[in-house]
Motif scaffolding. Structure first.
Motif, short mmCIF file in Angstrom:
data_model
loop_
_atom_site.label_atom_id
_atom_site.label_comp_id
_atom_site.label_asym_id
_atom_site.label_seq_id
_atom_site.Cartn_x
_atom_site.Cartn_y
_atom_site.Cartn_z
N LEU A 209 0.83 -1.21 0.00
CA LEU A 209 0.00 0.00 0.00
C LEU A 209 0.86 1.26 0.00
CD1 LEU A 209 -2.78 -1.05 2.55
CD2 LEU A 209 -2.82 -1.18 0.04
N MET A 210 2.05 1.19 0.56
CA MET A 210 2.95 2.35 0.56
C MET A 210 3.42 2.71 -0.84
SD MET A 210 5.21 1.34 3.91
CE MET A 210 6.50 2.51 3.52
N GLN A 211 3.30 1.77 -1.78
CA GLN A 211 3.72 2.07 -3.15
C GLN A 211 2.75 3.01 -3.85
OE1 GLN A 211 6.78 0.93 -3.50
NE2 GLN A 211 6.35 -0.05 -1.52
N MET A 212 1.56 3.15 -3.35
CA MET A 212 0.61 4.08 -3.96
C MET A 212 1.10 5.53 -3.88
SD MET A 212 -2.92 2.24 -2.67
CE MET A 212 -3.98 3.49 -3.37
N PRO A 213 1.44 6.06 -2.70
CA PRO A 213 1.99 7.42 -2.68
C PRO A 213 3.36 7.53 -3.35
CG PRO A 213 2.08 6.44 -0.49
CD PRO A 213 1.24 5.54 -1.33
N ARG A 214 4.16 6.47 -3.29
CA ARG A 214 5.48 6.52 -3.94
C ARG A 214 5.34 6.68 -5.45
NH1 ARG A 214 9.66 2.43 -3.35
NH2 ARG A 214 11.02 4.18 -3.73
N THR A 215 4.43 5.93 -6.05
CA THR A 215 4.25 6.04 -7.50
C THR A 215 3.63 7.38 -7.88
OG1 THR A 215 2.14 4.85 -7.28
CG2 THR A 215 4.09 3.56 -7.85
N VAL A 216 2.80 7.93 -7.02
CA VAL A 216 2.24 9.26 -7.29
C VAL A 216 3.37 10.30 -7.30
CG1 VAL A 216 0.75 11.08 -6.36
CG2 VAL A 216 -0.05 8.72 -6.38
N ILE A 217 4.29 10.20 -6.35
CA ILE A 217 5.44 11.11 -6.32
C ILE A 217 6.29 10.93 -7.59
CG2 ILE A 217 7.59 11.64 -5.10
CD1 ILE A 217 6.14 10.90 -2.50
#
Length: 309
Positions: free
Chosen positions: A175-183
């Protein structure tokens, strides 16, 4: 007797012996059940010539169909293989090993750089064949690496999505990859580079809820399933019958979620045209106007004055 058994019988057997035929010469369309010869299917980029159904493609297929010859794959950053030591019916580490052996991929993403009809580009393609394209730490690392490469090369980023969502075996880490990919998408946009997303069948879950819906231009293949939650879950939540074609590419296009739905055989030309428009929007191909030279001015006539007498 000997000549019958040693010569004639073997000759007869060779005439009637069944030859082994490869199993992958013919493929059946999942939509219309039409049998398609493998060479025809390759020429059509895995699109049924009878009904137009777009079959699922591998990440390697996406890269070869999109980029010109001579493109280069990049090695993606390594991620922890089994951070939670997860186990369901089998160990997560064993699942990863089996998926890598079956697909020759390290994880559910492949990234390459090259040109699209002469336009420089970085292309990332998710691989549904690798654990249903689920997004874990390795996919997040790969998308960040693709974004950084696009900024470094001053090239647009094209991203093909196909996924069942976040990878359950990595829990909150996935789930932490969601904000990482947005960045990662912000890195591309802040550099003034185009970010084009091509949504393919299926694109669901956390991928849809993050980078898949942040493209400057949203493109989809015909009939692609695109959504966050499943249709059955939505119906049970809202207690209403969903309309026909709900969560399909054509429905989303009609309701303003997508910018265009493009057949697979036209995708490369469409991407090249969009990149050209976004990268060189003010190029004027009209030849410069040439002004005609002015006519030479004739000198004034010389008046002759006759002397008196």
């Amino acid at each position: 007797m000997s000549w019958l058994t040693e010569y004639v019988r073997p000759k007869i057997r060779t005439l009637f012996t069944r030859r082994e035929v490869p199993d992958n010469l013919w493929h059946q369309c999942p939509n219309c059940q039409q049998m398609i010869f493998h060479t025809e299917l390759a020429k059509s980029q895995k699109v049924c010539g009878n009904c137009g159904f777009h079959m699922r493609a591998t990440a390697a297929d996406r890269l070869s169909w999109t980029l010109d010859e001579g493109y280069s794959r990049i090695e993606l950053p390594k991620a922890p293989a089994d951070p939670l030591r997860f186990r369901d019916q089998k160990r997560y580490a064993d699942r990863l090993r089996e998926a890598r052996e079956a697909t020759t991929l390290e994880d559910a993403l492949a990234v390459a750089h090259g040109t699209i009809d002469g336009h420089r580009a970085v292309v990332a393609a998710m691989a549904f064949e690798f654990m249903a394209g689920s997004m874990g730490a390795a996919v997040g690392e790969g998308i960040v690496a693709a974004a950084r490469l696009a900024v470094l090369q001053d090239a647009p980023l094209v991203l093909y999505t196909t996924s069942g969502g976040a990878r359950m075996q990595e829990g909150a880490i996935s789930l932490m990859q969601m904000p990482r990919t947005v960045i990662a998408t912000r890195l591309v946009k802040e550099a003034g580079l185009p970010f084009l997303v091509v949504l393919t069948d299926p694109t669901t879950g956390g991928v849809t809820a993050s980078f898949a819906m942040l493209g400057d231009i949203q493109i989809a293949e015909p009939g692609a399933l695109i959504g966050f939650a499943g249709a059955r879950v939505i119906e049970q939540t809202v207690r209403e019958k969903l309309p026909d074609g709900f969560q399909r590419a054509e429905y989303l296009l009609a309701h303003g979620i997508l910018d265009m739905v493009v057949p697979r055989v036209e995708m490369k030309a469409t991407l090249a045209r969009l990149i050209g428009l976004l990268r060189d929007p003010f190029v004027d191909e009209t030849p410069p106007m040439r002004l005609a030279a002015p006519d030479p001015v004739a000198p004034p006539p010389v008046e002759t004055v006759q002397a008196p007498g």
